[in-house]
Design an enzyme around this catalytic site. Structure first.
Site, PDB file in Angstrom:
ATOM      1  N   ARG A 128       0.836  -1.216   0.000  1.00 36.28           N
ATOM      2  CA  ARG A 128       0.000   0.000   0.000  1.00 36.28           C
ATOM      3  C   ARG A 128       0.863   1.255   0.000  1.00 36.28           C
ATOM      4  O   ARG A 128       0.531   2.243  -0.644  1.00 36.28           O
ATOM      5  CB  ARG A 128      -0.927   0.006   1.217  1.00 36.28           C
ATOM      6  CG  ARG A 128      -2.237  -0.729   1.012  1.00 36.28           C
ATOM      7  CD  ARG A 128      -2.086  -2.204   1.126  1.00 36.28           C
ATOM      8  NE  ARG A 128      -3.349  -2.924   0.994  1.00 36.28           N
ATOM      9  CZ  ARG A 128      -3.502  -4.184   1.386  1.00 36.28           C
ATOM     10  NH1 ARG A 128      -2.499  -4.835   1.944  1.00 36.28           N
ATOM     11  NH2 ARG A 128      -4.648  -4.796   1.209  1.00 36.28           N
TER      12      ARG A 128
ATOM     13  N   HIS B  81      -5.937 -10.949  -4.382  1.00 38.13           N
ATOM     14  CA  HIS B  81      -5.157  -9.731  -4.117  1.00 38.13           C
ATOM     15  C   HIS B  81      -4.105  -9.511  -5.206  1.00 38.13           C
ATOM     16  O   HIS B  81      -2.980  -9.099  -4.914  1.00 38.13           O
ATOM     17  CB  HIS B  81      -4.482  -9.812  -2.743  1.00 38.13           C
ATOM     18  CG  HIS B  81      -5.419  -9.620  -1.597  1.00 38.13           C
ATOM     19  ND1 HIS B  81      -5.946  -8.395  -1.248  1.00 38.13           N
ATOM     20  CD2 HIS B  81      -5.928 -10.508  -0.700  1.00 38.13           C
ATOM     21  CE1 HIS B  81      -6.742  -8.530  -0.191  1.00 38.13           C
ATOM     22  NE2 HIS B  81      -6.755  -9.810   0.148  1.00 38.13           N
TER      23      HIS B  81
ATOM     24  N   ASP C  81      -5.726 -15.500   0.878  1.00 33.90           N
ATOM     25  CA  ASP C  81      -6.912 -15.016   1.582  1.00 33.90           C
ATOM     26  C   ASP C  81      -7.795 -14.164   0.686  1.00 33.90           C
ATOM     27  O   ASP C  81      -7.362 -13.612  -0.320  1.00 33.90           O
ATOM     28  CB  ASP C  81      -6.500 -14.197   2.811  1.00 33.90           C
ATOM     29  CG  ASP C  81      -5.729 -12.937   2.444  1.00 33.90           C
ATOM     30  OD1 ASP C  81      -4.839 -13.044   1.574  1.00 33.90           O
ATOM     31  OD2 ASP C  81      -6.007 -11.867   3.003  1.00 33.90           O
ATOM     32  N   GLU C  82      -9.053 -14.054   1.095  1.00 34.59           N
ATOM     33  CA  GLU C  82     -10.025 -13.097   0.564  1.00 34.59           C
ATOM     34  C   GLU C  82     -10.156 -13.128  -0.963  1.00 34.59           C
ATOM     35  O   GLU C  82     -10.315 -12.087  -1.603  1.00 34.59           O
ATOM     36  CB  GLU C  82      -9.670 -11.674   1.036  1.00 34.59           C
ATOM     37  CG  GLU C  82      -9.717 -11.527   2.540  1.00 34.59           C
ATOM     38  CD  GLU C  82      -9.385 -10.123   3.023  1.00 34.59           C
ATOM     39  OE1 GLU C  82      -9.932  -9.711   4.052  1.00 34.59           O
ATOM     40  OE2 GLU C  82      -8.568  -9.441   2.385  1.00 34.59           O
TER      41      GLU C  82
ATOM     42  N   ASP D  79       0.460  -6.854  -3.529  1.00 33.04           N
ATOM     43  CA  ASP D  79      -0.982  -6.743  -3.287  1.00 33.04           C
ATOM     44  C   ASP D  79      -1.512  -5.807  -4.361  1.00 33.04           C
ATOM     45  O   ASP D  79      -0.744  -5.279  -5.160  1.00 33.04           O
ATOM     46  CB  ASP D  79      -1.272  -6.200  -1.881  1.00 33.04           C
ATOM     47  CG  ASP D  79      -2.570  -6.748  -1.304  1.00 33.04           C
ATOM     48  OD1 ASP D  79      -3.598  -6.701  -2.007  1.00 33.04           O
ATOM     49  OD2 ASP D  79      -2.560  -7.227  -0.155  1.00 33.04           O
TER      50      ASP D  79
END
Length: 750
Positions: free
Chosen positions: A164, A270, A325-326, A193
């Site tokens: 980020r 991601h 994940d996710e 990411d």
């Protein structure tokens, strides 16, 4: 007789000296297993010879980084002789020393400094204890001391998200230095990411020429404005990446300090940044359409194999993190390639498809002699042998994995996500949500109580995570990390039975000086007053405790609703009141107020203990169940405190007095924090009925507070009647136009 008396006196003297020595303390963090501080000081205003055995040849350079320790020469010792009994000595432990295989011993006396360990990792821990002693006691002398120490867990981790927001190499080295000082030994480097790819991969140059650069500086602005990537050199390009040479530099730097670097390369989700530059790896074949690899496309697996082959050549870590994940599975459901693979492999669900893909990547890592590690979603569908799980969605994933014989690193968000607010969110920079003060971090025990005894060995340790969506600079990252990292350090090093918050907090006060000397932009303890109210439903009595983050707070308060002054009552014991009241409190330094005023409304009201009929049921946040809204207890700063009840379909509840009662006001407190999707109601309405069937409205309030301000807010929605009325049933209805969560803590009726 005289001889016996003499021996008795000597024994008593030794006993008293021993007790006296144990009463002394130096504020080391983490607390050592055993420590005795004795009379006497070793002067550092002299030159010391250094002797070391061959096991520790690679770590002696760390001693030269201690500015107060002057070493005039060093010698590799083949056999320890009499001349090696003075100076600074790093010697291999013998069986008779009774030192844990992962531990160390440290002795400081007039002969100098003696450190013993079985292996380099233990010796490094001992050296950093010596570094801390030097920082705590000043540059000229060290107390005579005996320490025997060992870690509770082998894995003591800290995470950094550079996707980020990219951070410079110099800061990562500083971060590693501070980790080493507090005996943390695994640095989880989150390198990829959606917000940016941060590691040079020679086979795929566009990952760093474009996927590493985005169109907006702030993550939130980028997320809400198209989420575009731009070429390096574009005037608006924000981001960066680490060359493979720089990554190796960090690996070597950390290794010398006993720290292992675990890289994370996200798969299968991601991955928006990858698919923007290599859209042929997505299900749609088009950029900016999804964040998950096409799992029916063999090229996706070849891409990951190629990337990981370069990664394992940079990072010697036995662990390689693949995220896992996710992942949004909607594209897989409509993708012909994914559906064809599922049919071919007999996979019934998209969860099984994801598991299939993760197993393939895990198997590839296994051929490279590495272990796969991922977030707890990788449990879905089973794992390849040797895989390790990071349990972040609470402890259930960790318990499930450990029970199945998989190794686990505990990292539950409620205790170890350092991107959460660490103090009153109303006073802090915007964060992603949550509330995690340092005391709560310290309270965590990584070994779940309900885990069977024979499975506890699978809990390797714990890790704190720092996700950087709302952390745009490395100075801000320090602010979120420290001093909470010190609580983490003791939690994973010191045995559970030897940990006490009060003792840690006392020692912590001495470490603020260290953080200042190291130029760490840490969070300073607040003067703001916090309140905790306990309601005794039998005695109908409130007990109010006041505190602040200061180690020795000076709090003055009133109970009549007036502003506290320097002459107001000094708080020293909890306040007990059996009636409704307004307490106001603030911190003082001498006669000057140094905090805002904390207002505590105590409501000993008519609805306490009454039954509540839920027309719409709570979801996700049950709090105290059906007793929540009339238990007399208000919520605190966080909706996860067990007093805020959460609703997504609007709020509609009825209080039954069982007989007609006179009422003159009805109120409910609501919370708003837009980041995690918590909002005030759009409309608040109160209705009454005598029979529970026919209701009439007695008042409505429309919310006037917008949702653009990201800060935490609380608002009392209250209907006051001009004249009291008699009724049995009181219905409270609150609409939910934002479709997020409504959180209510108490229906207050007078």
């Amino acid at each position: 007789m005289k001889t016996k008396l003499f021996h008795l006196l000597v024994l008593l003297l030794i006993s008293n000296l021993s007790l006296f020595a144990q009463d002394k303390e130096i504020s080391l963090i983490p607390r050592p297993s055993k420590m005795i501080v004795m009379d006497g000081k070793l002067s550092l205003d002299q030159n010391f010879p250094l002797y070391y055995t061959e096991e520790f040849a690679a770590v002696i350079d760390l001693l030269y980084e201690i500015p107060s320790l002057k070493i005039n020469n060093n010698e590799l010792v083949k056999k320890i002789r009499k001349q090696h009994q003075l100076g600074v000595r790093l010697f291999k432990a013998q069986d008779r020393d009774k030192i844990d295989p992962n531990g160390y011993s440290l002795e400081i006396d007039d002969s100098g400094i003696l450190l013993k360990a079985h292996q380099a990792s233990g010796m490094i821990s001992g050296i950093y204890t010596l570094v801390q002693l030097n920082l705590l006691e000043g540059p000229h002398a060290l107390s005579h001391i005996q320490i025997q120490d060992k870690p509770r867990f082998g894995y003591r981790g800290l995470h950094m998200d550079v996707s980020r927001h990219f951070v410079p190499l110099s800061f990562i080295k500083k971060y590693i230095d501070l980790m080493a000082l507090y005996k943390l030994n695994n640095f989880h480097w989150h390198l990829t990411d959606a917000a940016g790819w941060r590691l040079e991969i020679k086979k795929y140059p566009e990952l760093t020429s474009k996927a590493a650069w985005r169109s907006h500086t702030l993550w939130k602005e980028w997320w809400n404005n198209g989420r575009q990537y731009v070429e390096q050199g574009n005037p608006n390009a924000y981001g960066g990446y680490y060359t493979q040479e720089q990554a190796r530099e960090i690996v070597n730097y950390a290794s010398k300090r006993g720290i292992n670097i675990i890289p994370e390369i996200e798969f299968p989700g991601h991955s928006e940044e990858v698919l923007a530059v290599y859209p042929e790896l997505s299900c749609t074949g088009k950029p900016y359409t999804q964040g998950e690899f096409c799992l029916g496309n063999e090229d996706s697996y070849q891409f990951m194999r190629n990337v990981l082959d370069e990664v394992v050549n940079i990072f010697p870590s036995s662990y390689i993190h693949i995220g896992g994940d996710e992942a949004d599975k909607k594209h897989w459901k409509s993708c012909p390639k994914c559906q064809e693979l599922m049919k071919k492999e007999g996979l019934k669900t998209e969860e099984e498809l994801q598991s299939y893909a993760i197993k393939k990547i895990g198997e590839h890592l296994h051929t490279k002699g590495r272990k796969m590690i991922g977030w707890d979603e990788i449990l879905q569908g089973g794992l390849p042998p040797g895989s390790t799980v990071m349990s972040w969605r609470g402890e259930d994933g960790g318990i499930k994995a450990a029970t199945a014989g998989q190794d686990v690193i505990m990292t539950p968000g409620a205790y170890l996500y350092f991107d959460s607010y660490q103090s009153d969110p109303r006073t802090q920079p915007e964060a992603i949500g949550g509330y995690l003060p340092i005391e709560k971090v310290y309270s965590y025990n990584p070994v779940p109580a309900k885990l069977p005894e024979d499975k506890k060995k699978h809990i390797l340790g714990a890790q704190a995570n720092l996700w950087a969506e709302y952390i745009p600079t490395y100075q801000h990252l320090e602010y979120m990390a420290f001093p909470r990292i010190l609580a983490l350090a003791e939690m994973v090093w010191t045995e559970q039975a030897d940990r006490k918050w009060e003792d840690f907090n006392k020692r912590l006060q001495q470490h603020y000086k260290i953080l200042q000397e190291k130029d760490v932009n840490y969070y300073r303890p607040s003067f703001s007053v916090s309140s905790k109210v306990n309601f005794d439903s039998l005695a109908f009595k409130n007990t109010v405790s006041l505190s602040s983050e200061q180690y020795t707070p000076y709090i003055r308060y009133t109970v009549d609703g007036t502003e506290p002054k320097s002459s107001s009552t000094l708080y020293n014991l909890p306040i007990e009141l059996s009636k409704s009241a307004v307490i106001k409190a603030a911190s003082f330094l001498d006669s000057t107020r140094v905090s805002s005023v904390e207002t505590v409304e105590l409501d000993v009201h008519k609805a306490i203990g009454k039954d509540v009929i839920y027309k719409t049921k709570w979801e996700g946040y049950p709090a105290q169940g059906a007793k929540t809204l009339t238990n007399g207890i208000k919520g605190t700063l966080t909706y996860s405190d067990g007093q805020w009840q959460g609703f997504t379909k609007g709020f509609d509840a009825i209080v039954d007095f069982e007989r007609r009662e006179e009422i003159k006001s009805v109120a409910v407190n609501f919370m708003q924090i837009p980041g995690p999707g918590v909002y005030f109601p759009g409309e608040f309405k109160v209705l009454v009925s005598d029979n529970g069937k026919n209701y009439r409205e007695i008042g409505t309030i429309k919310n006037q507070v917008g949702t653009k301000d990201p800060t935490l807010k609380f608002q009392k929605f209250e209907i006051k009647l001009e004249k009291p009325i008699m009724t049995r049933f009181v219905q409270v209805v609150a609409s939910n136009p934002m479709k997020g969560y409504l959180f209510a803590d108490e229906i207050v009726i007078y």
